[in-house]
Design a protein around this motif. Structure first.
Motif, mmCIF file in Angstrom:
data_model
loop_
_atom_site.group_PDB
_atom_site.id
_atom_site.type_symbol
_atom_site.label_atom_id
_atom_site.label_comp_id
_atom_site.label_asym_id
_atom_site.label_seq_id
_atom_site.Cartn_x
_atom_site.Cartn_y
_atom_site.Cartn_z
ATOM 1 N N ILE A 125 -22.855 9.459 -1.175
ATOM 2 C CA ILE A 125 -22.945 8.525 -2.292
ATOM 3 C C ILE A 125 -23.614 9.241 -3.455
ATOM 4 O O ILE A 125 -24.277 10.258 -3.257
ATOM 5 N N TYR B 274 -30.737 6.239 -5.794
ATOM 6 C CA TYR B 274 -29.306 5.989 -5.738
ATOM 7 C C TYR B 274 -28.746 5.860 -7.149
ATOM 8 O O TYR B 274 -29.316 5.193 -8.000
ATOM 9 N N THR C 153 -19.520 0.913 -5.755
ATOM 10 C CA THR C 153 -19.333 2.257 -5.202
ATOM 11 C C THR C 153 -19.288 2.187 -3.679
ATOM 12 O O THR C 153 -18.557 2.925 -3.030
ATOM 13 N N LEU C 154 -20.105 1.287 -3.122
ATOM 14 C CA LEU C 154 -20.233 1.223 -1.669
ATOM 15 C C LEU C 154 -19.005 0.632 -0.993
ATOM 16 O O LEU C 154 -18.803 0.817 0.205
ATOM 17 N N ASN D 23 -20.055 5.213 4.054
ATOM 18 C CA ASN D 23 -20.698 5.826 2.902
ATOM 19 C C ASN D 23 -21.587 6.995 3.282
ATOM 20 O O ASN D 23 -21.728 7.952 2.533
#
Lengths: 338, 448
Positions: free
Chosen positions: A140, A148, A154-155, A135
Motif C-alpha cells: 500500500i 499510510y 485504495t484498500l 493489501n
C-alpha cells in the motif's frame, strides 16, 4: 538468528494460528443461516461454544505482539486501515454478542435476529481480513514518515477483493468440515454433502488468485525464485486439497479437518515468505516499506518479549490442547449450553 | 487537528468507560463464584450447586460483553493514537502483549470448562477451572494497570533519537523491564483497582440477593448469597479506603499537579480536605465545606506542612521543545474525585450497617435495609467511573506524564467511529440490562 527474524516467525505463527482456529468459528458462522431449525442452529453454536473465545484471543495476542515488537507497523496499519478496521471491530462485537445473547430469550424473533447478526458478522470479519491480506501482499502507499498515504478506496482494489473472496471460500469450507466433524445424524449428512462443492469453489478461486498474483504482481514471488525449496509449500497445499474429497466420502471428517487446517497454515506461510523481510510493503515507493528491521522495537524489548513468549506460549498450548481434548467428540446440548 | 484530539479523547473515554463496567463485575463475581463452588464441593448440598450454576450463567453474560468491548481497547491505541503507539510502543506494547499471552488465554480457555464442562470433567477440575478464570481476569487487570501506571509515573525508559529517511524520529525505549513494570504507582493502583473490582462484584450480588429477599424469591438461596456478598463488601470497602490513602500519598509524590487538581489547591499552603465544593477556576478559589489542614495531615501526618499549589508547579522541560505549564481541568478532577471518595465512604457505611444487622439476626427481614441494598450495585460502578475520570483527567495535558502531550499523540479520522461506538454501546448496554433483569427475576432454584 536475529530477534527481528524470530519475531517475524512468531507473528506468522500467531496470525496463522488465529486463521486456523477462529477460522472454523467464523466458517460455522458463515453457514449458520443455511441451517434452518432452531435445534440445528443451537447445535452449531454449541459446537464452537466452549472454544471460540480462546480462539479469538489469538488475534488479540497477534495484535498485542505486533504492538510490542513492531509498533510502527501496528500504528500505520490500524490508523491507515481505520474505517475497515472499525467495521471489523463492529463485526467482532456483533459476533461475540450474538453467540452470548441468542438463546437468552425464548422468542423466535429474538433468535432470528441474532442468527442474522452471527452470520453477517462472521462474513464481515473474514471479508475485511481477507481484503487486508490482499493489501499486505501487494503493498500500500506509505509516506516517508511511515504513515499510510492512500485513501479508503485504495484498500478496495480488485486484487484485494479477490483475496477476500478466496478467504471467504476457504474459511467457509473449513467451517463446514469442522461442523461435520462435530455433529451427527441428519445434520452431519446435510453439512457433509456440501463440502466437496465448497472445496471446488475454493480451488477455482485460489487458482484465479494465484495466477493473478504471479501475472500482475511478479515481484511478490521473488523469495520463492531465490529459494526454490519453498515450492514445497504449494505442493503441500495441492496435496491437502486432493485428499479432502476422499476423506469426506469415507466420512473421515477429522482427517479432512486436519487437511483443511494445513491448507490455511500453508497459505499463511506462503504469504509470510512472499513479504519477508517486509511487514507492510510500500507500493509505490518500495523504499518506504516497513520492514522487520526499520519498524521494530529496541533489541531489549524484543528480547524481553521473546522470553515472555518462550514461557507463555508453551504453557498456553498445554492447557489449550488439554481443553480441546476435554471437548472432543460430538456436540451434546444440555441445560448449561447456549 | 484539535478536533481529532477532542474526538479521540471522547471516543477513548466512551470505549474504555463502557468496557470498564464489565471486568470489575467479572473479577468480583469470580471471587464469589470460587466461594460458592467451594461450599458446593465441601457440603455437596443442592442449594450451593444451584447458586453456583446460576451465577456462572450471570458471569457468562457479563464476561461476554466484557470481551466484546475489550477487543476494541487492544486496537484503539493503533487506530486513534498512532503517534502515541510509535512513540512509546517499545515500552507500552509489552504489558499489552503479556496481558494477552498470560491472562487472556488463561481466562478464555478455562472459561470453556467453567461454562460447559460440568458434565465433562471431575468436580475438582471444574473448581480448578473456576479459579483459573478468576486468576486470568486478575492477571489481566494487573498488566493493564502496569501499562496505565507507566503513563502516569514513567520509569525504566530513556529517550532516543534516530534519523530515518531524513526524518528525525524521537521515541522512548525501555531500559529496565522490572523497573517499568513496578513503576512507582503500579502496586498502589493495582490494589485500588482490584479492591474496586471486588467491591463491584460484592454489591452486584448484594443487590440481586436483596431483590430476591424483597420479592420472596428463593429466600434460602438469597440469604446465603447475601451473606457472602456482604462479607466481601465490608472487606473490600475497607481495603479500598486504605489503598486509596496509599495512592493519594503516591500521587502527591509523583504527580503533585494531580493531587492539587483533586482538591482545588491553587497556592502552596497547608492543604485542606474538602468534603464537597465548587471550584472557581478563574478566581482560584474553592467554595465548599472543608476540614482545614486535613489533606496535609493525610499526606505528611502534619496538618501544618504545606502542599505545593498547582500555580507553583514548575513548567515541565523537555529537550528541544517549549516548556509546558498547563493545568488539568480542575473542576472535572475535583468533582469526580470527591464523588468517588463520597461513594467509597457510603459503601463502607452501608456494608457495615448490613453486617451489624446480620450479626443481630435481623438483616433478612429489615425492609428499609433491603430497599437500600437493591439499587446499591450502582454505587461501585459510579465510583469506578468517577475514579477513572479523576485520575485520567487530572494527568492532562499529558498522555505520558512529562514526556508526551495528549494532543501530540493522536491519529486522524474520528467522527464515524465515535458515532458508531456510541450507538452500538448504547444498544448493547440496554440489551445487557434487559437480559440481566430477566435473569434476576428467576432465582437460583430454577437451576435443575
Amino acid at each position: 538468528m536475529e530477534l527481528n527474524v524470530v519475531w517475524f516467525l512468531l507473528l506468522a505463527v500467531l496470525f496463522g494460528g488465529y486463521a486456523v482456529l477462529d477460522g472454523f468459528d467464523l466458517g460455522v458462522g458463515m453457514i449458520h443461516l443455511g441451517l434452518k431449525s432452531d435445534i440445528e442452529r443451537r447445535t452449531s453454536i454449541n459446537a464452537i461454544g466452549p472454544v471460540w473465545d480462546a480462539n479469538e484471543v489469538w488475534l488479540i495476542t497477534a495484535g498485542g505482539a505486533l504492538f510490542a515488537a513492531f509498533p510502527d507497523v501496528y500504528a500505520t496499519l490500524f490508523s491507515g486501515f481505520y474505517t475497515p478496521f472499525m467495521l471489523f471491530l463492529l463485526a467482532i462485537i456483533g459476533r461475540a454478542i450474538s453467540i452470548e445473547f441468542r438463546s437468552k430469550v425464548e422468542s423466535a424473533g429474538w433468535k432470528k435476529t441474532w442468527d442474522v447478526v452471527f452470520c453477517l458478522s462472521s462474513f464481515l470479519i473474514v471479508s475485511i481480513l481477507g481484503i487486508s491480506l490482499g493489501n499486505i501482499i501487494t503493498g500500500i502507499p506509505i509516506y516517508q514518515d511511515k504513515e499510510y498515504a492512500g485513501t479508503l478506496y485504495t484498500l478496495f482494489r480488485p486484487y484485494a477483493i479477490m483475496t477476500g473472496i478466496t478467504s471467504l471460500l476457504l474459511i467457509r469450507m473449513h467451517g463446514k468440515i469442522f461442523l461435520a466433524m462435530k455433529t451427527e445424524g441428519e445434520l452431519q449428512q446435510k453439512i457433509a454433502k456440501g463440502i466437496n462443492a465448497s472445496l471446488v469453489l475454493f480451488v477455482i478461486s485460489y487458482i484465479i488468485h494465484g495466477a493473478w498474483t504471479i501475472i500482475m504482481y511478479p515481484g511478490v514471488t521473488k523469495n520463492f525464485v531465490i529459494f526454490p525449496v519453498w515450492f514445497i509449500l504449494p505442493a503441500f497445499i495441492i496435496l491437502s486439497i486432493i485428499v479432502i474429497p476422499g476423506f469426506i466420502n469415507s466420512r473421515l471428517y477429522y482427517r479432512a479437518f486436519i487437511a483443511s487446517c494445513a491448507i490455511i497454515v500453508f497459505c499463511i506461510a506462503i504469504i509470510a515468505i512472499n513479504i519477508y523481510p517486509n511487514l507492510v510493503i510500500s507500493n509505490p515507493n518500495p523504499e518506504n516499506s516497513l520492514t522487520i528491521f526499520n519498524s521494530a522495537s529496541s533489541t531489549k524489548t524484543l528480547m524481553i518479549m521473546f522470553i515472555v513468549a518462550c514461557i507463555g506460549i508453551p504453557i498456553m498450548l498445554v492447557y489449550k490442547i488439554l481443553i480441546y481434548r476435554i471437548f472432543r467428540g460430538k456436540v451434546k446440548i444440555d441445560n448449561m449450553s447456549y | 487537528m484539535q478536533d481529532a484530539v477532542l474526538l479521540s479523547r471522547i471516543q477513548f473515554g466512551i470505549t474504555a468507560g463502557f468496557h470498564f463496567l464489565y471486568p470489575p463485575m467479572s473479577i468480583g463475581l469470580s471471587i464469589l463464584l470460587i466461594y460458592m463452588e467451594w461450599k458446593f464441593l465441601k457440603t455437596g448440598e443442592k442449594i450451593y450447586e444451584q447458586i453456583t450454576k446460576y451465577f456462572v450463567k450471570v458471569f457468562a453474560l457479563i464476561f461476554g460483553v466484557g470481551v466484546a468491548t475489550g477487543v476494541v481497547m487492544e486496537f484503539e491505541f493503533g487506530t486513534n493514537w498512532a503517534t502515541y503507539s510509535r512513540y512509546v510502543g517499545d515500552i507500552f506494547g509489552s504489558p499489552l502483549a503479556i496481558e494477552a499471552i498470560f491472562a487472556f488465554f488463561l481466562e478464555s480457555a478455562f472459561l470453556g470448562i467453567l461454562l460447559f464442562g460440568w458434565n465433562k470433567v471431575s468436580p475438582r477440575f471444574h473448581f480448578f477451572s473456576t479459579i483459573m478464570v478468576s486468576l486470568g481476569a486478575i492477571l489481566s487487570a494487573f498488566w493493564i494497570i502496569v501499562a496505565n501506571s507507566w503513563m502516569n509515573t514513567p520509569t525504566g525508559y530513556k529517550l532516543v533519537y534516530n534519523v530515518v529517511n531524513g526524518v528525525k524520529i524521537e521515541r522512548a525505549v525501555i531500559t529496565d523491564f522490572w523497573t517499568m513494570v513496578f513503576n512507582p504507582s503500579t502496586m498502589e493502583r493495582f490494589e485500588h483497582v482490584i479492591s474496586a473490582c471486588f467491591l463491584t462484584g460484592a454489591f452486584l450480588v448484594l443487590s440481586i440477593s436483596a431483590y430476591w429477599l424483597w420479592k420472596k424469591i428463593d429466600v434460602e438461596h438469597a440469604k446465603k448469597t447475601m451473606k457472602m456478598a456482604l462479607f466481601l463488601a465490608v472487606f473490600s470497602s475497607l481495603t479500598q479506603l486504605f489503598s486509596g490513602h496509599h495512592s493519594g500519598i503516591g500521587v502527591y509524590k509523583h504527580q503533585p499537579a494531580k493531587l492539587a487538581a483533586y482538591e482545588g489547591h491553587f497556592k502552596t499552603a497547608p492543604g485542606n480536605l474538602y468534603t464537597f465544593g465548587w471550584v472557581d477556576e478563574k478566581n482560584q478559589k474553592v467554595y465548599g465545606v472543608d476540614l482545614p489542614g486535613f489533606l496535609s495531615y493525610l499526606v505528611f501526618f502534619d496538618p501544618k506542612e504545606p502542599l505545593i499549589g498547582i500555580n507553583d508547579i514548575p513548567p515541565v522541560e523537555r529537550p528541544g521543545k517549549p516548556p509546558v505549564k498547563e493545568n488539568p481541568p480542575i473542576q472535572v478532577a475535583f468533582q469526580s474525585y470527591h464523588l468517588m471518595v463520597t461513594l467509597g465512604l457510603l459503601m463502607i457505611a452501608i456494608s457495615i450497617i448490613g453486617l451489624f444487622y446480620l450479626i443481630i439476626g435481623k438483616l433478612f427481614k429489615t425492609k428499609w435495609l433491603l430497599a437500600l441494598f437493591i439499587p446499591s450495585f450502582i454505587l461501585p460502578h459510579t465510583a469506578n467511573m468517577a475514579g477513572w475520570i479523576a485520575t485520567e483527567v487530572a494527568r492532562q495535558p499529558w498522555a505520558v506524564q512529562n514526556i508526551l502531550l495528549t494532543r501530540e499523540a493522536v491519529s486522524n479520522q474520528v467522527w464515524f467511529s465515535l458515532i458508531m461506538f456510541t450507538s452500538i454501546y448504547l444498544m448493547l448496554g440496554v440489551l445487557f440490562i434487559y437480559l440481566m433483569f430477566k435473569k434476576i427475576k428467576q432465582g437460583p432454584a430454577s437451576v435443575s
